[in-house]
Design a protein around this motif. Sequence first.
Motif, PDB file in Angstrom:
ATOM      1  N   VAL A   1       0.800  -1.304   0.022  1.00 48.56           N
ATOM      2  CA  VAL A   1      -0.131  -0.063   0.067  1.00 48.56           C
ATOM      3  C   VAL A   1       0.867   1.353  -0.056  1.00 48.56           C
ATOM      4  O   VAL A   1       1.376   1.631   1.187  1.00 48.56           O
TER       5      VAL A   1
ATOM      6  N   GLU B   1      -0.400   7.808  -1.524  1.00 49.79           N
ATOM      7  CA  GLU B   1      -0.956   8.461  -2.354  1.00 49.79           C
ATOM      8  C   GLU B   1      -0.176   9.903  -2.876  1.00 49.79           C
ATOM      9  O   GLU B   1       0.269  10.463  -1.743  1.00 49.79           O
TER      10      GLU B   1
ATOM     11  N   ALA C   1      -5.609   3.422   0.883  1.00 46.37           N
ATOM     12  CA  ALA C   1      -6.285   2.438   0.463  1.00 46.37           C
ATOM     13  C   ALA C   1      -6.572   1.162   1.565  1.00 46.37           C
ATOM     14  O   ALA C   1      -7.651   0.471   1.298  1.00 46.37           O
TER      15      ALA C   1
ATOM     16  N   TYR D   1       6.676  -1.043  -4.219  1.00 46.51           N
ATOM     17  CA  TYR D   1       6.277  -1.476  -5.472  1.00 46.51           C
ATOM     18  C   TYR D   1       7.465  -2.723  -5.768  1.00 46.51           C
ATOM     19  O   TYR D   1       6.945  -3.292  -6.434  1.00 46.51           O
TER      20      TYR D   1
ATOM     21  N   LYS E   1      -4.438   0.674  -4.222  1.00 47.84           N
ATOM     22  CA  LYS E   1      -4.397   2.123  -4.077  1.00 47.84           C
ATOM     23  C   LYS E   1      -5.440   2.744  -3.991  1.00 47.84           C
ATOM     24  O   LYS E   1      -6.778   1.911  -4.033  1.00 47.84           O
TER      25      LYS E   1
ATOM     26  N   GLU F   1       4.951   7.192 -11.151  1.00 50.62           N
ATOM     27  CA  GLU F   1       5.059   5.757 -10.640  1.00 50.62           C
ATOM     28  C   GLU F   1       4.787   4.851 -11.735  1.00 50.62           C
ATOM     29  O   GLU F   1       5.128   3.578 -11.354  1.00 50.62           O
TER      30      GLU F   1
ATOM     31  N   THR G   1      -7.231  -0.291  -7.981  1.00 55.14           N
ATOM     32  CA  THR G   1      -7.169   0.858  -7.680  1.00 55.14           C
ATOM     33  C   THR G   1      -8.328   1.522  -8.477  1.00 55.14           C
ATOM     34  O   THR G   1      -8.913   0.818  -9.369  1.00 55.14           O
TER      35      THR G   1
END
Length: 375
Positions: A5, A8, A17, A65, A73, A81, A93
Motif C-alpha cells: 500500500v 498517494e 487504500a 512497489y 491504491k 509511478e 485501484t
Amino acid sequence: MIIGVPKEIKNNENRVALTPAGVAEIKKHGHTVYMQANAGTGSGFSDADYTSAGATILPTIEAVYETAEMIIKVKEPIAQEYNLIREDQLLFTYFHFASSEELTHAMIARKAVCLAYETVEKADRSLPLLIPMSEVAGRMSIQEGAHYLEKPLKGRGILLGGVPGVPPARVLVLGGGVVGTQAAKMAAGLGAHVTIMDVSLARLRYLDDIMPPNVDTMMSNEYNIRERIKVSDLIIGAVLIPGAKAPHLITRDMLKIMRPGTVLVDVAVDQGGCIETCKPTTHENPTFIIDDVVHYCVANMPGAVPYTSTLALTNATLPYAIQLANKGWKKACQENRDLLSGLNVVKGEVVYKGVADAWGLSYTNVDDYLEMATV
C-alpha cells in the motif's frame, strides 16, 4: 500474497487504500502487508496503528512497489509511478482509463494486471466499489457548490436555502444515479429548489417517490437542459457511463445563456466530464471561470474528507481484496463475475471495451483472454 500500500501522491490526495482494521483482516488470511511510511497519516492513521495491526512499514514508495505482488491504491498511478510498476504485478485501484490516454498506454507498456474499482460490477448492474465514493462526492458537490455561490468567490451571492421572504437557490442535477441522488437529497435538505434530470423514466418515477416536495424530476434532453440552465444557480454534473467517457450534456455555447455567477460542479470530470468546458482541477486550485460561470472540477473530491472516505472505501474494497489475495487474480476473476468486470488492461492487452473504444485500441474479450490464458 505480498500486498503493498503506497502513499498517494496525487495533489492533495489524503486517502489511503487500507485502514489498520483492513490490514488486520488481511493478515488473518495469512497474507503479508507492507505499508509505505506515513501512508495513512492524511486519513488519521499512524504508522504505529498499522504495525499494531500487523503491517510492516517500508520507507519509500519504490520499496513498496518492488516488494509487493499486489498493489492496493486509491487513485490511478501518476507519471512518476509508471516505471515502478512491474510486469504481471496486480494493481487494484481507481483507474478511469477512458479519461487518460497517457495512463492507458503506460499501463499497456508496463504489462501489469489493472483491475479498476470503478468497473467492478454486480449482476444488478450496480458498481459496489464506486458507490461509496459517489455517495461522498454527491454530498460534497452541494457543500462545495454552496460555498462557491458566495460573492467573494465570484458566485451569484445567493444563499442555497434562502430565508423567510427570500426564495432559495435553484439547483439542477444532471443524472439520477448515486451521485445525483445524494446531491439532490443534500440540496433539498438545505432548502434549495431542486430539479433532477435523467434519461430513464423508471428512475425518475423512483426519485419522484423518494424525494421531498422541493425536488422536481424532469426528463434529460437538450431542450430541457437549455431551458433549466437559464434559471439555475448551481448545476451538478453527475452522469456516469461505466468505464467510458461521460457525454457532454452542457456544451461551450450554453454558458452564454447562464446567469453570471452560476456555479458548475462536474463530478464526472474523472471520466472526461459531462460539461464540455470542464477540465480537471485540484483541491489546491479548485475553480476557474469562463464567461462569468464558475467551474469546480476537482477530480478527487472525496480526498478532501479522507477519514470518512477511507473508511467508506475500505468497507467496500476489502472483501474483494481478500478474494484476490486468497485465490490470485485469475482464479478470483473466473469465480467472481463482479471482479471479472473490473479487469481493464491485462499484460499489455485491453480487455474492457469502453477503454478500447475511448482511444481506438484493439480489444480482447476478457472471457476469451482468460480462456486462452488457462490453455
